[in-house]
Enzyme design. Structure first.
Site, mmCIF file in Angstrom:
data_model
loop_
_atom_site.group_PDB
_atom_site.id
_atom_site.type_symbol
_atom_site.label_atom_id
_atom_site.label_comp_id
_atom_site.label_asym_id
_atom_site.label_seq_id
_atom_site.Cartn_x
_atom_site.Cartn_y
_atom_site.Cartn_z
ATOM 1 N N SER A 14 42.760 38.007 73.249
ATOM 2 C CA SER A 14 43.422 36.671 73.849
ATOM 3 C C SER A 14 43.659 35.677 72.769
ATOM 4 O O SER A 14 41.834 34.962 73.254
ATOM 5 C CB SER A 14 43.289 36.698 75.629
ATOM 6 O OG SER A 14 43.688 34.933 75.652
ATOM 7 N N SER A 16 44.502 33.105 74.364
ATOM 8 C CA SER A 16 44.378 31.719 75.151
ATOM 9 C C SER A 16 42.822 31.666 75.088
ATOM 10 O O SER A 16 41.619 30.623 75.576
ATOM 11 C CB SER A 16 45.061 32.149 76.259
ATOM 12 O OG SER A 16 46.031 32.167 75.882
ATOM 13 N N LYS A 65 55.756 37.714 82.864
ATOM 14 C CA LYS A 65 56.712 35.971 82.659
ATOM 15 C C LYS A 65 58.128 36.530 82.943
ATOM 16 O O LYS A 65 57.714 35.222 83.826
ATOM 17 C CB LYS A 65 56.520 35.806 81.168
ATOM 18 C CG LYS A 65 56.218 35.463 80.667
ATOM 19 C CD LYS A 65 56.228 35.345 78.856
ATOM 20 C CE LYS A 65 55.124 34.517 77.792
ATOM 21 N NZ LYS A 65 55.286 34.685 76.841
ATOM 22 N N ASP A 77 63.026 23.393 85.517
ATOM 23 C CA ASP A 77 64.380 23.475 84.908
ATOM 24 C C ASP A 77 64.263 24.559 83.818
ATOM 25 O O ASP A 77 64.849 25.703 84.177
ATOM 26 C CB ASP A 77 64.402 22.191 84.803
ATOM 27 C CG ASP A 77 65.052 21.439 86.064
ATOM 28 O OD1 ASP A 77 65.011 21.486 87.243
ATOM 29 O OD2 ASP A 77 65.158 20.261 85.797
ATOM 30 N N ASP A 119 55.735 27.234 76.361
ATOM 31 C CA ASP A 119 56.133 28.096 74.827
ATOM 32 C C ASP A 119 57.661 27.033 74.365
ATOM 33 O O ASP A 119 57.893 27.145 73.214
ATOM 34 C CB ASP A 119 56.715 29.446 74.893
ATOM 35 C CG ASP A 119 56.069 30.500 75.149
ATOM 36 O OD1 ASP A 119 54.939 30.421 75.252
ATOM 37 O OD2 ASP A 119 55.991 31.824 75.608
ATOM 38 N N GLY A 144 63.989 39.982 73.403
ATOM 39 C CA GLY A 144 63.629 40.642 74.083
ATOM 40 C C GLY A 144 62.714 39.146 75.099
ATOM 41 O O GLY A 144 63.201 38.159 75.331
ATOM 42 N N ALA A 146 59.999 36.922 74.564
ATOM 43 C CA ALA A 146 59.927 36.243 73.668
ATOM 44 C C ALA A 146 61.227 35.903 73.484
ATOM 45 O O ALA A 146 60.906 33.506 73.059
ATOM 46 C CB ALA A 146 59.456 36.501 72.111
#
Length: 266
Positions: A14, A16, A65, A77, A119, A144, A146
């Site tokens: 990870s 993150s 996601k 939004d 993102d 996909g 991403a």
């Protein structure tokens, strides 16, 4: 102790967790911890929240996601347009107020789940300084999850784009149909596929790389390795290149800002 973390599956490594652990240490942020929560089935998400009642924020990665939206009380939004969230702010709120807001993700809870897509911020902020007047048309490699944030940003920046994929679909070009002429007319090429990610570093999306030139900008969402074969082939042709590391850092920093914001979203 304030607890943050990331959900997804699998979570063998990870970015993150490493980023936030180092951030807390370097900036002397005390009483905060960032953990990895492997979650194979999104239906177990409410149980995770019950088990860790001191969670203040979560990052969300594949494959959750999209499905995570069903559990959110409010979405930005960008999330509504993209149909995917990668950041959740968890704030304490009574069930009455949650119901009053009109969007209840998990009934009867005493917290509010707000969804964001960082993102979008990370990609746009890292891309814009590199854009020139020649970057009017783009190719987006892959379609996909991403690619969702990438396409949203390109629309916001009014950059015309075409999606390139392996399988036929509406508004797509097949990789097998790419010609040097198409490459020459699309000066911005963004790889959203995992092709070239470590350890499979000697593969790349199938393009006529010989058609690239110094006016091209190649952006790869992959950050490991630093230079994918896709980027190296672009560099050999004189193209400008960019990997996904800065995007990751920027989206992580925005996650931290969102988690610590007191703004209320009705």
């Amino acid at each position: 102790m304030k607890r943050y973390g990331i959900i997804g599956y699998p979570l063998s490594h990870s970015f993150s967790q490493k980023f936030f652990t180092e951030k807390f240490e370097n900036e002397h942020i005390k009483d905060c911890r960032y953990e990895v929560f492997p979650l194979e089935d999104i239906n177990d998400f409410p149980k995770l929240l019950e088990k860790h009642d001191n969670l203040c924020g979560l990052n969300v990665t594949i494959p959750h996601k999209v499905k995570i939206l069903e559990y959110l009380d409010w979405c930005s939004d960008a999330v509504r347009h993209i149909g995917a969230a990668n950041c959740i702010r968890i704030s304490k709120e009574s069930p009455v107020l949650a119901a009053f807001s009109g969007e209840v993700g998990i009934g009867g809870h005493n917290f509010r789940l707000e969804g964001f897509n960082t993102d979008v911020y990370g990609f746009q902020k890292s891309l814009m300084p590199l854009l020139g007047s020649q970057h009017q048309k783009a190719l987006v490699l892959g379609d996909g999850g991403a690619a969702k944030a990438v396409k949203y940003v390109l629309k916001e920046l009014e950059i015309e784009f075409k999606v390139v994929a392996r399988k036929p679909g509406p508004d797509r070009i097949l990789f097998t149909d790419l010609t040097p002429e198409i490459i020459k007319h699309h000066k911005l090429i963004i790889n959203t596929t995992p092709v070239g990610t470590s350890p499979d570093v000697e593969v790349c999306p199938p393009l006529p790389y010989e058609a690239l030139g110094s006016d091209h900008l190649l952006y790869d969402l992959i950050y490991n390795p630093d230079q994918t074969l896709f980027l190296r082939k672009g560099l050999e042709q004189g193209a400008q290149i960019k990997n996904g590391y800065e995007m990751l850092v920027l989206q992580a920093e925005q996650s931290w800002e969102l988690w610590n914001s007191t703004a209320f979203h009705p």
